[in-house]
Scaffold this motif. Structure first.
Motif, mmCIF file in Angstrom:
data_model
loop_
_atom_site.group_PDB
_atom_site.id
_atom_site.type_symbol
_atom_site.label_atom_id
_atom_site.label_comp_id
_atom_site.label_asym_id
_atom_site.label_seq_id
_atom_site.Cartn_x
_atom_site.Cartn_y
_atom_site.Cartn_z
ATOM 1 N N ARG A 336 -0.466 -3.942 9.671
ATOM 2 C CA ARG A 336 -1.684 -3.224 9.081
ATOM 3 C C ARG A 336 -2.272 -2.318 10.004
ATOM 4 O O ARG A 336 -2.115 -2.249 11.083
ATOM 5 C CB ARG A 336 -2.819 -4.292 8.813
ATOM 6 C CG ARG A 336 -2.365 -5.466 7.623
ATOM 7 C CD ARG A 336 -1.999 -4.777 6.209
ATOM 8 N NE ARG A 336 -3.003 -4.150 5.530
ATOM 9 C CZ ARG A 336 -3.774 -4.706 4.850
ATOM 10 N NH1 ARG A 336 -3.934 -6.163 4.500
ATOM 11 N NH2 ARG A 336 -4.624 -4.268 4.391
ATOM 12 N N SER A 347 -12.055 2.008 8.123
ATOM 13 C CA SER A 347 -11.646 1.461 6.963
ATOM 14 C C SER A 347 -10.026 0.609 7.002
ATOM 15 O O SER A 347 -9.305 1.413 7.607
ATOM 16 C CB SER A 347 -11.556 2.378 5.713
ATOM 17 O OG SER A 347 -10.639 3.415 5.739
ATOM 18 N N GLU A 350 -4.942 0.705 2.906
ATOM 19 C CA GLU A 350 -3.755 0.210 2.025
ATOM 20 C C GLU A 350 -2.174 0.720 2.655
ATOM 21 O O GLU A 350 -2.169 1.697 3.244
ATOM 22 C CB GLU A 350 -3.771 0.913 0.731
ATOM 23 C CG GLU A 350 -5.204 0.266 0.065
ATOM 24 C CD GLU A 350 -5.357 -1.317 0.077
ATOM 25 O OE1 GLU A 350 -4.352 -1.969 -0.306
ATOM 26 O OE2 GLU A 350 -6.411 -1.702 0.090
ATOM 27 N N ASP A 351 -1.321 0.023 2.258
ATOM 28 C CA ASP A 351 0.142 0.054 2.677
ATOM 29 C C ASP A 351 0.536 1.519 2.644
ATOM 30 O O ASP A 351 1.173 2.275 3.362
ATOM 31 C CB ASP A 351 1.064 -0.799 1.841
ATOM 32 C CG ASP A 351 0.996 -2.092 2.497
ATOM 33 O OD1 ASP A 351 0.108 -2.365 3.642
ATOM 34 O OD2 ASP A 351 1.542 -3.110 2.328
ATOM 35 N N GLU A 352 0.375 2.251 1.377
ATOM 36 C CA GLU A 352 0.801 3.557 1.163
ATOM 37 C C GLU A 352 0.063 4.701 1.785
ATOM 38 O O GLU A 352 0.440 5.661 1.826
ATOM 39 C CB GLU A 352 0.728 3.734 -0.266
ATOM 40 C CG GLU A 352 -0.559 3.907 -1.035
ATOM 41 C CD GLU A 352 -1.150 2.405 -1.438
ATOM 42 O OE1 GLU A 352 -2.060 2.259 -2.218
ATOM 43 O OE2 GLU A 352 -0.452 1.427 -1.185
ATOM 44 N N LYS A 353 -0.955 4.236 2.360
ATOM 45 C CA LYS A 353 -1.980 5.275 3.162
ATOM 46 C C LYS A 353 -1.570 5.235 4.741
ATOM 47 O O LYS A 353 -2.216 5.912 5.373
ATOM 48 C CB LYS A 353 -3.352 5.031 2.743
ATOM 49 C CG LYS A 353 -3.677 5.681 1.409
ATOM 50 C CD LYS A 353 -5.067 5.351 0.852
ATOM 51 C CE LYS A 353 -5.325 5.814 -0.302
ATOM 52 N NZ LYS A 353 -6.869 5.889 -0.799
ATOM 53 N N THR A 358 5.595 3.518 3.535
ATOM 54 C CA THR A 358 6.560 2.155 3.109
ATOM 55 C C THR A 358 7.955 2.508 4.074
ATOM 56 O O THR A 358 8.371 1.527 4.308
ATOM 57 C CB THR A 358 6.911 2.537 1.715
ATOM 58 O OG1 THR A 358 7.486 3.618 1.320
ATOM 59 C CG2 THR A 358 5.690 1.956 0.830
ATOM 60 N N SER A 369 7.636 -5.828 1.521
ATOM 61 C CA SER A 369 6.713 -6.999 1.111
ATOM 62 C C SER A 369 7.100 -8.412 1.737
ATOM 63 O O SER A 369 8.387 -8.508 1.956
ATOM 64 C CB SER A 369 6.701 -7.200 -0.302
ATOM 65 O OG SER A 369 6.122 -8.270 -0.758
#
Length: 414
Positions: A336, A347, A350-353, A358, A369
């Motif tokens: 993370r 902040s 999220e994974d895609e950001k 990915t 995942s």
């Protein structure tokens, strides 16, 4: 009775096989590395692509047992990985070719690189710190903690001192000599005050003030601030209460372990990871007043993500959670990131950001995942293993005699 001792020993060995996932980021955020078990995974953040490691001496896995320490050099030119297979591997952090492999006599627990990239220092489980030149073939003793497991090694920002923290609650500050291969014989100070094993150390510094101060984390639920020149304890910050760890009667605090910490470059801030806490604490060091205080608590919502290692480059804090149960067992890791960690706009991405998206997660985690149940099990395994490895144990006379008879490091005589 002896069978019960054997079962206890086997249980102990299984715990010691558990290796927490580690993470470290290039000083200029050119690449990022994660280890879980014996697996070393690197991702190029500039090209946004996985890195292929090349080691001419190894056709299969680069490490044959759990990796316990990884480190980029301050210049960003070198990378070192080492651990239970007693191999210290020096890599070019540009080509990712293995430049040299040094064989240690014992399992390695910590590593540091001199500021000029000339020397690699590594510590073994018996408390000896060894030093070797970049192209050397065998380490020579630099200093010793006398049979206490060394948990962390760090050079001071000016390169004058090498600091070593251990299981026996102390931090040693040693003058790094001009001729390291002749040994380090001058001790500057000892930083004494922790009441449990020391897990991690780092330096905080501010552009406005010249002195750098040491912060240390421990199994005693504290982060402490030190003046390394004198060894003076300047302040103590209790972290268990903020992390929400209170007994049910709320009259006693439960001790928690500070798993990892890292200083934010050119600032007086440090990020802290705590065992069993699903988040990160941000500490502020007032350089002039010599005080530590908690300025922010960042809780990670949703999944059971408890960081086992953290690393920071520029303003992004990288975290990994996970563990491996041995060299031949699959390891699980979850990565993370927190952006703008030092500002009010920080902040949890999220994974895609996250940088690399990915593609990065697939490389560093092994797959995109990771099941939550696996992460919960890994977190508990790391907690139990750390306690088993670092907590000082009291043995009965009978158990001591059994341990002596069953030792596997006795010297054989011809």
């Amino acid at each position: 009775m002896e069978e019960s001792h054997i079962e206890e020993g086997e249980k102990q060995n299984k715990l010691l096989d558990v290796a927490p996932a580690l993470i470290t980021v290039h000083p200029s955020q050119k690449s990022i590395a994660v280890t879980v078990g014996s697996d070393l995974r690197v991702f190029n953040l500039i090209d946004n692509s996985p890195v292929t490691l090349v080691d001419d001496e190894s056709n299969e896995s680069f490490h044959k047992d759990s990796i316990r320490a990884i480190r980029y050099s301050a210049s960003g030119k070198l990378f070192v990985s080492t651990g239970d297979d007693k191999l210290v591997k020096i890599w070019s952090a540009e080509s990712w070719h293995c430049l040299n492999t040094i064989c240690s006599e014992k399992r390695v627990t910590a590593v540091a690189i001199s500021h000029d990239d000339s020397y690699i220092c590594y510590a073994d489980k018996f408390g000896v710190v060894w030093v070797v030149e970049l192209d050397g073939k065998k380490g020579v003793p630099l200093l010793s903690h006398y049979c206490s497991i060394i948990t962390s090694l760090e050079f001071s920002p000016d390169g004058r001192y090498i600091l070593s923290a251990d299981r026996d609650f102390k931090i040693r500050v040693t003058v790094f000599p001009e001729e390291p291969l002749q040994g380090a014989h001058e001790i500057q100070s000892f930083c004494l005050g922790h009441t449990e094993f020391v897990t991690c150390i780092a330096f905080v510094s501010s552009p406005e003030l010249t002195p750098s101060y040491l912060i240390s984390g421990s199994g005693d639920s504290t982060v402490r601030l030190w003046d390394i020149t004198s060894g003076s304890l300047l302040d103590t910050c209790e972290v268990s209460t903020v992390a929400g760890h209170l007994e049910s009667n709320e009259s006693e605090q439960t001790q928690v372990t500070v798993t990892d910490l890292c200083a934010i470059p050119d600032s007086s801030l440090a990020a802290v990871a705590i065992q069993s806490f699903q988040g990160i604490l941000l500490l502020s060091c007032d350089m002039s007043a010599h005080t530590l205080s908690i300025t922010k608590v960042l809780q990670i919502p949703g999944e059971s993500f408890i960081p086992t290692s953290i690393s920071l480059s520029t303003s992004t804090l990288w975290m990994v959670s996970g563990a491996s149960n041995g060299p031949n067992q699959p390891g699980y890791s979850r990565v993370r990131a927190i952006s703008c960690i030092e500002s009010e706009k920080s902040s949890i991405l999220e994974d895609e950001k996250i940088p690399g998206g990915t593609k990065l997660l697939e490389k560093l985690q092994g797959k995109i995942s990771i099941e939550e149940s696996m992460m919960i099990a890994a977190s508990e395994a790391v907690r139990a293993a750390m306690s088993s490895l670092l907590m000082k144990k009291q043995y009965s006379e009978e158990k001591r005699e059994f341990r002596k008879r069953s030792r596997n490091d006795k010297k054989t005589t011809n």
